[in-house]
Scaffold this active site. Structure first.
Site, PDB file in Angstrom:
ATOM      1  N   GLU A 162     -10.922   6.576   4.303  1.00 46.14           N
ATOM      2  CA  GLU A 162      -9.928   5.933   5.154  1.00 46.14           C
ATOM      3  C   GLU A 162     -10.022   6.425   6.609  1.00 46.14           C
ATOM      4  O   GLU A 162     -11.121   6.582   7.139  1.00 46.14           O
ATOM      5  CB  GLU A 162      -8.529   6.135   4.556  1.00 46.14           C
ATOM      6  N   ASP A 206       0.852  -1.175   0.000  1.00 45.48           N
ATOM      7  CA  ASP A 206       0.000   0.000   0.000  1.00 45.48           C
ATOM      8  C   ASP A 206       0.903   1.245   0.000  1.00 45.48           C
ATOM      9  O   ASP A 206       2.129   1.145   0.063  1.00 45.48           O
ATOM     10  CB  ASP A 206      -0.955  -0.043   1.218  1.00 45.48           C
TER      11      ASP A 206
END
Ligand code: GLC
Length: 613
Positions: free
Chosen positions: A504, A304
């Site tokens: 997020e 990521d």
């Protein structure tokens, strides 16, 4: 034999092969005419044999476009991939603008010594959401409520066409997280709280996105994410710690990846989160022993965004730990002049190989995986945008499909005295709340920008209010009021409440109660003594008891995307509500987390609940 002779002889072999195998359309080094894996393996092995260590490590490097100050670096370092992160924007964000930009970057890649094309990754998580004018689908939480894998597959196909129209060829989707705690800011990116629902939907999306063959037209490489257990962290903390035994991890969080691999996923993104205190990006047991060996995943693992920087050491030890754990490609958002930048990554990893910290066989394994996927995608033969898809971005056909997704994603939670469907001939209808006429709110996060934002953020869509105006008869008077004033003569009211856009960790919340303003607005309209239809725009279930009591009908609309008309289609009965909850709906925060199958399971509305007409 001296290495230089070895390279010379193998180069001559390659030239000989090219002359007799025919050049690809773009004079690439390799143009495999057949897709047989044996053929590809042979080509990968002979290409690998030609590569220097620098070129191999370059292929393991993925750089964000904003970090790439000089596109010549793509050729200079033989960079394997680029991406545009949620906030990485270019001057012209139209489909054509992105396609021109992609082709420009690719032209640099084909100037590298071995002319290995890049693959370009993007988070198209509910349509091609970075692109102005693209169709934005309901976020996954709503798609999960459709229980319609055919619809999700169609969403994948359409998303693929719109991505292909911009040249990009890799989608960091589907998210196959199983969101177990709705306090998590990424709950809406998950299809729901059960592994069965997530597996079915994730596989369907992959089949739609990739098509029958990875090398078919408008086929886009999928990326199942985030491996593993990102939706199971304690208290729903984003990038937090999933504390459970291995049996639970395998039962709840692994099935989505088994289904994704079976559906043909060739890349998997690793999670920021930890399992029992061990960061996933350093977890060799789960990344290599379980995913690659036990489950036989033969594609490649991508990190990521700067996730390896969280492994706790200095950058070199972060690199050593993640690559040895099984990461094959590292996503790097930093460029020259910044810490932990892509040039530093290449130099550090090269040093690690020289010192023996990372075996060259690990490098070869990673590069073989990456090159194999690139050849399966046919990007060597078709490295540039297929412009016939560019005009398809935001097309009417695509919008109609997304509108159907909106209709089927809506969940009717309450309908007292058959308040719904409303009559299209109603005399005066009040539409209340700023979210009723706000495209950005109904799209949510990951739309044009990373966090999303309120307002008229992209062309081509319809707000809920616009959809209502188009649905009613000419004789109907619509009164739109953000604060509920001036609606005394209305015969009924639609009140739109809920969450502002977020993404997020910015969406992590300990308190999911509807705001006092929203509760007061619904109460105010209830006081008018007219039927009140509440529409909730949110990325997850919320604590809605007051508004629910003051409503006559209540619809969970989630984050429907650009096609707000789909909401009106159901409000006025052109289509019946079909959605079934993809999450248990709590009575209060004390019940959170609450999931189907819990002991003493007593939610306000159970998983799978949904009324119809
Ligand atoms: C983000 C997300 C991931 C996304 C990546 C690239 O931080 O965790 O889902 O694909 O970075 O934008």
């Amino acid at each position: 034999m001296k290495p230089s002779y070895k390279i010379l002889i193998t180069s001559l072999l390659v030239v000989f092969t090219m002359l007799f195998s025919g050049f690809g359309k773009y004079n690439s080094v390799y143009s495999p005419s057949k897709r047989k894996s044996g053929m590809i393996k042979q080509k990968v092995d002979s290409l690998l044999a030609l590569m220097t260590l620098d070129e191999k490590i370059g292929q393991m490097t993925q750089v964000d476009i904003l970090a790439l100050k000089d596109p010549n670096d793509i050729a200079k370092y033989s960079i394997g991939s680029v991406l545009c992160g949620g906030n990485s924007e270019i001057a012209d964000e139209s489909a054509k603008g992105w396609a021109d930009y992609y082709d420009m970057l690719q032209s640099y890649a084909l100037k590298s010594r071995l002319r290995i094309p890049i693959i370009y990754g993007v988070d198209a998580v509910h349509g091609h959401n970075n692109v102005k004018g693209a169709v934005i689908f309901p976020h996954n939480i709503g798609m999960g409520c459709t229980r319609n894998t055919g619809l999700v597959k169609e969403e994948g196909r359409i998303t693929a066409e719109e991505i292909a129209g911009t040249g990009m060829n890799w989608d960091f989707a589907p998210c196959v997280a199983v969101a177990r705690d709705i306090r998590w800011g990424r709950t809406y990116e998950s299809y729901g709280e059960t592994p069965g629902l997530v597996s079915g939907m994730g596989a369907a999306f992959i089949e739609g996105l990739q098509g029958n063959e990875l090398n078919s037209e408008a086929s886009i490489l999928a990326c199942a994410k985030h491996f593993v257990g990102d939706g199971g962290t304690t208290n729903g903390k984003d990038q937090g710690n999933t504390e459970c035994d291995e049996a639970t991890l395998r039962k709840i969080h692994l099935p989505g990846y088994v289904a994704a691999i079976k559906a043909g996923a060739r890349t998997i993104m690793v999670s920021y989160s930890s399992w029992n205190g061990v960061k996933m990006h350093g977890n060799k047991y789960l990344l290599t022993d379980v995913l690659k060996d036990e489950l036989g995943f033969s594609g490649f693992l991508v990190s990521d965004w700067a996730a390896i920087d969280q492994l706790g050491g200095n950058y070199e030890t972060d690199i050593e730990k993640s690559i040895n754990a099984g990461l094959d490609m590292i996503m790097i958002p930093n460029g020259p002049g910044q810490n932990n930048n892509y040039i530093q990554f290449i130099n550090d990893l090269k040093e690690l190989v020289k010192e023996g910290g990372v075996a060259e066989s690990r490098i070869d394994d990673a590069v073989r995986r990456i090159l194999t996927v690139k050849m399966e995608m046919n990007v060597f033969e078709h490295p540039f945008t297929d412009r016939k898809y560019t005009s398809q971005v935001g097309s009417k056909e695509h919008r109609e499909a997304a509108r159907e997704c909106v209709r089927q994603s809506l969940v009717l939670l309450k309908n007292e005295d058959k308040t719904l469907p409303l009559s299209k001939d109603i005399k005066t209808l009040a539409v209340i709340g700023e979210k009723a006429d706000d495209l950005g709110s109904q799209c949510g996060g990951w739309t044009i920008s990373w966090q999303g934002q309120t307002g008229d953020i992209t062309p081509g869509g319809t707000t809920i209010l616009q959809g209502i105006k188009q649905a009613v008869s000419a004789s109907t008077k619509i009164i739109f009021s953000k604060d509920g004033s001036g609606v005394d003569n209305a015969d009924a009211a639609v009140v739109v409440v809920g969450e502002k856009p977020y993404a997020e960790m910015m969406g992590d919340r300990d308190n999911l109660a509807l705001s006092e303003e929203d509760n007061a607005l619904v109460e105010k309209i209830k006081g008018k003594g007219i039927p009140v239809v509440v529409i909730l725009i949110s990325g997850r279930p919320m604590i809605i008891n007051k508004a629910l009591k003051n409503s006559n009908a209540f619809v969970a609309a989630w984050l429907p995307g650009t096609e707000g008309e789909g909401v009106a289609d159901v409000l006025f009965g052109d289509y019946k509500p079909a959605g079934k909850l993809s999450h248990s709906w709590p009575r209060d925060m004390k019940q959170v987390p609450i999931n189907y199958g819990d002991k003493n399971y007593d939610p306000l509305f159970p998983y799978g609940y949904g009324l119809t007409y």
